[in-house]
Design an enzyme around this catalytic site. Structure first.
Site, PDB file in Angstrom:
ATOM      1  N   ASP A 104     -26.024  35.329   2.737  1.00 63.15           N
ATOM      2  CA  ASP A 104     -25.552  34.573   1.162  1.00 63.15           C
ATOM      3  C   ASP A 104     -26.063  33.608   1.499  1.00 63.15           C
ATOM      4  O   ASP A 104     -26.901  33.092   2.769  1.00 63.15           O
ATOM      5  CB  ASP A 104     -24.782  35.161   1.124  1.00 63.15           C
ATOM      6  CG  ASP A 104     -23.664  34.423   2.686  1.00 63.15           C
ATOM      7  OD1 ASP A 104     -23.818  34.979   3.820  1.00 63.15           O
ATOM      8  OD2 ASP A 104     -22.808  33.864   2.575  1.00 63.15           O
ATOM      9  N   GLU A 169     -21.012  34.757   5.528  1.00 62.15           N
ATOM     10  CA  GLU A 169     -21.418  33.221   6.752  1.00 62.15           C
ATOM     11  C   GLU A 169     -21.133  32.322   5.722  1.00 62.15           C
ATOM     12  O   GLU A 169     -20.349  31.303   6.034  1.00 62.15           O
ATOM     13  CB  GLU A 169     -22.686  33.532   7.220  1.00 62.15           C
ATOM     14  CG  GLU A 169     -22.317  33.028   8.571  1.00 62.15           C
ATOM     15  CD  GLU A 169     -23.017  31.142   7.852  1.00 62.15           C
ATOM     16  OE1 GLU A 169     -22.785  30.770   8.880  1.00 62.15           O
ATOM     17  OE2 GLU A 169     -23.273  30.530   6.575  1.00 62.15           O
TER      18      GLU A 169
END
Length: 325
Positions: A104, A169
């Site tokens: 991400d 994350e």
């Protein structure tokens, strides 16, 4: 994690290709293919808050197939896949190496970009413009391209080499690496050392960090009596909040001064950055300007190094930073 890792000759052979851009060790013919794969990964929209994990997972599995790597997709939370690739060892009894990266990326203010953040545009100097080009799709692709290079050379690792591509994350990693690190899947991998992200480098020199600062995400909320915008009175919500902000700003400056003076590196200080500010009464045209709000809040991204005195910081938060209101 596990027993202390012994940096044997096999790992030292592997390390340079894992840490340094593969383009340095690639022929001119190989470079367009490497860049093309990198661009393909960058163009997948994995920006929070709605990352396209399905598309990034398929891309990574395709890369794994092209490298003849074993692959596994685990979902500790539905819709948030964690991709694990494996290059089996010649000696499976040895503890393994894990190369971690996250899929991400943070959102983009598109109007502030010279090129579309998902376009992966390359300018005349070879610079690639894309969200994730540094944090941290570049590292994930460097791992894959390093393995591609090593495999073509006939290299066979003595230790099993794992690659993990984790979700979420950028919003704390609670549904990704946190659940992964406490799972039976992770335990079965017998991991002895993990390499993760670090600072981007504009040249061939890379720094290794052996400890990570812990994120503390803090929201300070202050209250006060609402009042007319023209009235001056003590302890309004905004005034109370800015008292806290000023105290925190001075602490931030003291930490930054240590870096500027060369006394400490960035990873050795407690970093504090205000990331959000919320107050005011909404109106159809923006905010009601002649009304002082009864509540205001500010959000801070704090990073605490492992050498910091946590108890002292907690005391500072409670006794100095928190607004009296």
């Amino acid at each position: 994690m596990g027993k202390p890792f012994n940096f044997n000759h096999q790992f030292l052979l592997l390390l340079p290709l894992l840490l340094f851009p593969v383009l340095i060790n690639s022929t001119t013919d190989e470079q367009p293919e490497i860049i093309s794969r990198f661009q393909e990964y960058l163009r997948i929209n994995t920006a929070q808050p709605s990352p396209d994990y399905e598309k990034s997972t398929q891309f990574l599995l395709t890369q794994a197939d092209s490298l003849s790597l074993e692959s596994q997709v685990v979902e500790f939370v539905k819709g948030k896949p964690l991709v694990i690739l494996k290059w089996p060892a010649s000696d499976p009894s040895l503890p393994s190496i894990l190369l971690n990266s996250h899929t991400d990326v943070v959102p983009s203010e598109i109007s502030k970009w010279a090129y579309p953040p998902l376009g992966a545009h390359i300018d005349e100097h070879g610079n690639i413009f894309a969200r994730g080009s540094q944090d941290m799709k570049c590292v994930g692709m460097q791992y894959l391209e390093a393995i591609r290079k090593l495999k073509s050379s006939g290299f066979q690792p003595k230790r099993s080499l794992y690659l993990s591509f984790v979700p979420d994350e950028e919003i704390g990693g609670h549904d990704g690496v946190e659940k992964f690190s406490h799972s039976d899947v992770f335990k079965s991998m017998n991991v002895d050392i993990v390499l993760d992200e670090g600072l981007a480098s504009p040249n061939e020199n890379y720094r290794l960090f052996y400890a990570e600062r812990t994120p503390w995400w803090l929201v300070i909320k202050s209250t006060g009596a609402p009042g007319h915008g023209a009235k001056l009175y003590d302890n309004s919500a905004m005034e109370n909040l800015f008292k806290s902000i000023e105290i925190i700003r001075r602490f931030r400056a003291s930490q930054f001064d240590l870096i500027k003076a060369g006394l400490k590196s960035e990873g050795d200080v407690i970093s504090v950055n205000m990331a959000s500010l919320k107050a005011g009464t909404p109106s159809p045209t923006g905010f009601v300007m002649n009304l002082q709000p009864s509540e205001a809040e500010a959000g801070f991204d704090i990073r605490v190094p492992p050498t910091a005195n946590v108890e002292s910081l907690e005391k500072r938060l409670a006794e100095e930073w928190a607004p009296a209101s």
